[in-house]
Enzyme design. Structure first.
Site, PDB file in Angstrom:
ATOM      1  N   TYR A 148       0.805  -1.226   0.000  1.00  0.00           N
ATOM      2  CA  TYR A 148       0.000   0.000   0.000  1.00  0.00           C
ATOM      3  C   TYR A 148       0.835   1.273   0.000  1.00  0.00           C
ATOM      4  CZ  TYR A 148      -4.701  -1.761   0.643  1.00  0.00           C
ATOM      5  OH  TYR A 148      -5.915  -2.338   0.458  1.00  0.00           O
ATOM      6  N   ASP A 284      -3.950 -17.302   4.200  1.00  0.00           N
ATOM      7  CA  ASP A 284      -4.993 -18.055   3.483  1.00  0.00           C
ATOM      8  C   ASP A 284      -5.701 -19.028   4.420  1.00  0.00           C
ATOM      9  OD1 ASP A 284      -2.362 -19.021   3.396  1.00  0.00           O
ATOM     10  OD2 ASP A 284      -2.830 -20.514   1.877  1.00  0.00           O
ATOM     11  N   ASP A 308      -6.853  -5.650   4.924  1.00  0.00           N
ATOM     12  CA  ASP A 308      -7.930  -5.152   4.075  1.00  0.00           C
ATOM     13  C   ASP A 308      -8.906  -6.289   3.756  1.00  0.00           C
ATOM     14  OD1 ASP A 308      -9.335  -3.407   2.525  1.00  0.00           O
ATOM     15  OD2 ASP A 308      -7.845  -3.222   0.943  1.00  0.00           O
TER      16      ASP A 308
END
Ligand code: NAI
Length: 419
Positions: A148, A284, A308
């Site tokens: 980011y 994950d 996010d």
């Protein structure tokens, strides 16, 4: 005007603090009208009129652009610095050049390194999962680093060519599969940046008597960035919090030296003694585990991009973006901006349909941060009562048989009557 101040990391909050607020674009005006009334009513009720929030409007977004020609005027940033704590509605991402996103600009310029997203279930809320009441997590998303940071070079540009040549010629990198047509992004993850976020998450867990902190990362693939986050996190937990925590890194060491049984016993004893468990999870697998075993996770500390994805996935399990609250905080400088996490919802703006839950619950995070927890708890209880009574806005009503659909302002008034 009374100001909130900070000394040695501790806030001093006057009885009538001035709090700058950004109304926001789109549904900003719709959700702010009831939100202000709810804050006033709850604070009045909780403290018998001795305390009051004095909201001071500062400009950003479309309204700022129309009035000043700038989307994020300097005075707005100055006000957040001067008054420390503020709150904002959603902002449209400006079209055209300049600032990429006003939200990202605010976070970066005030160095608001923690994005705090508590995710809990309010009884009666429509949910796509069977046991949403098992979700009670507090996400600490790192807000200033990672992919980011905005260091990207578009394929075919001079910058990308330079970067590719640097990788090949200076760094000996030969692994880029299609070098000529690749765009490149840089992912900075620092020890300092990781440590301050993880420190804040552990302090939060200890302060609120929560059972665990899960460090979520993709360190199996990105060993130095995401793996660094995990390793720095474990080292910091042991170095700075010593006896108050038990880490899975310690468990692993004990297992190596004394065997699994001894490691398990040490863990069991530590937890019995009330120590905070610090563990980690691959990102994950974590997204799977929040669906299968949400009760196993409490405080979650993670990097920017993982955070996010995780925030939205968890929000969806307990009612969606209409009621998900958030805060962007620098626990060292004290700067904090609480915010509705949804966007400007142009499709329903000005129609009285928006759910004001997100900005109202973000206000409860702000009240918690200020130490006005009585008022915050009162709002949360009233929120639950309002939803249990099936008096809700359209986004909820469409999934709730027999619900009474309310407008944005009616929802606010009903919540106030439930305080
Ligand atoms: P959005 O969150 O505005 O809307 C997505 C969907 O959710 C729409 O169907 C909308 O009607 C619904 N929705 C959102 N908030 C709601 C609420 N409080 N009550 C009921 N329904 C609600 O996301 P979208 O459409 O992708 O973005 C619109 C604009 O907002 C863009 O300019 C985007 O950049 C900006 N944005 C700003 C954010 C912020 O300021 N924190 C966050 C996300 C988007």
């Amino acid at each position: 005007m009374s100001k909130i101040t900070i000394k040695d990391g501790i806030l001093t909050v006057p009885d009538h603090p001035t709090i700058p607020f950004i109304q926001g674009d789109g549904i900003g005006a719709d959700i702010w009208a009831p939100a202000k009334k709810v804050f006033d009513a709850a604070v009045e009720k909780a403290y018998g009129g001795a305390r009051k929030i004095v909201l001071l409007e500062v400009l950003a977004g479309e309204k700022a652009f129309n009035e000043t020609g700038k989307s994020l005027p300097e005075e707005t940033l100055e006000a957040f610095k001067e008054y420390l704590v503020g709150i904002k509605g959603p902002l449209m991402t400006p079209v055209g050049g300049g600032i990429r996103s006003l939200n990202v600009a605010l976070r970066q310029q005030l160095d608001l390194y923690t994005c705090l997203r508590p995710v809990r279930f309010y009884k009666g809320t429509p949910s796509p999962v069977n046991e949403p009441e098992k979700v009670d997590m507090h996400i600490f998303r790192e807000n200033t680093e990672d992919i980011y940071a905005g260091i990207e070079f578009m394929a075919g540009t001079e910058e990308a060519d330079k970067f590719r040549a640097f990788l090949k010629d200076e760094m000996g990198v030969t692994k880029v599969r299609f070098p000529e047509s690749s765009s490149f992004g840089v992912k900075p993850v620092s020890q300092e940046g990781s440590e301050r976020l993880i420190r804040a998450s552990i302090e939060y867990a200890l302060k609120h008597n929560l059972p665990s902190v899960t460090l979520v990362h993709k360190g199996n693939i990105m060993k130095f960035t995401e793996g660094g986050f995990k390793n720095w996190g474990y080292a910091l937990a042991e170095r700075e919090f010593g006896d108050k925590v038990f880490t899975i890194a310690q468990w692993n060491e004990l297992k190596e030296t004394n065997g699994k049984e001894a490691a398990d016993k040490a863990k069991e004893e530590a937890l019995k003694a009330g120590k905070l468990l610090v563990k980690d999870f691959i990102a994950d697998a974590f997204l799977q585990d929040i669906l299968l075993n949400p009760q196993d996770h409490s405080v979650v500390a993670t990097l920017n991009l993982n955070g996010d994805y995780i925030s939205d996935a968890l929000a969806a399990m307990v009612g969606g973006i209409g009621i998900a609250p958030g805060g962007n905080i620098n626990y060292n400088s004290g700067y904090a901006i609480f915010e509705a996490t949804h966007g400007t919802a142009p499709d329903i703006a000005g129609q009285g349909k928006a759910n004001p839950g997100s900005i109202i619950l973000s206000g409860t995070l702000m009240l918690d941060y200020m130490g006005w927890t009585e008022a915050a708890d009162m709002i949360r209880e009233a929120m639950e009562k309002t939803i249990v009574n099936k008096t809700v806005t359209g986004d909820f009503a469409r999934f709730m048989p027999e619900a009474k659909q309310l407008s944005t302002s009616e929802f606010g008034n009903t919540l106030i009557s439930n305080l």
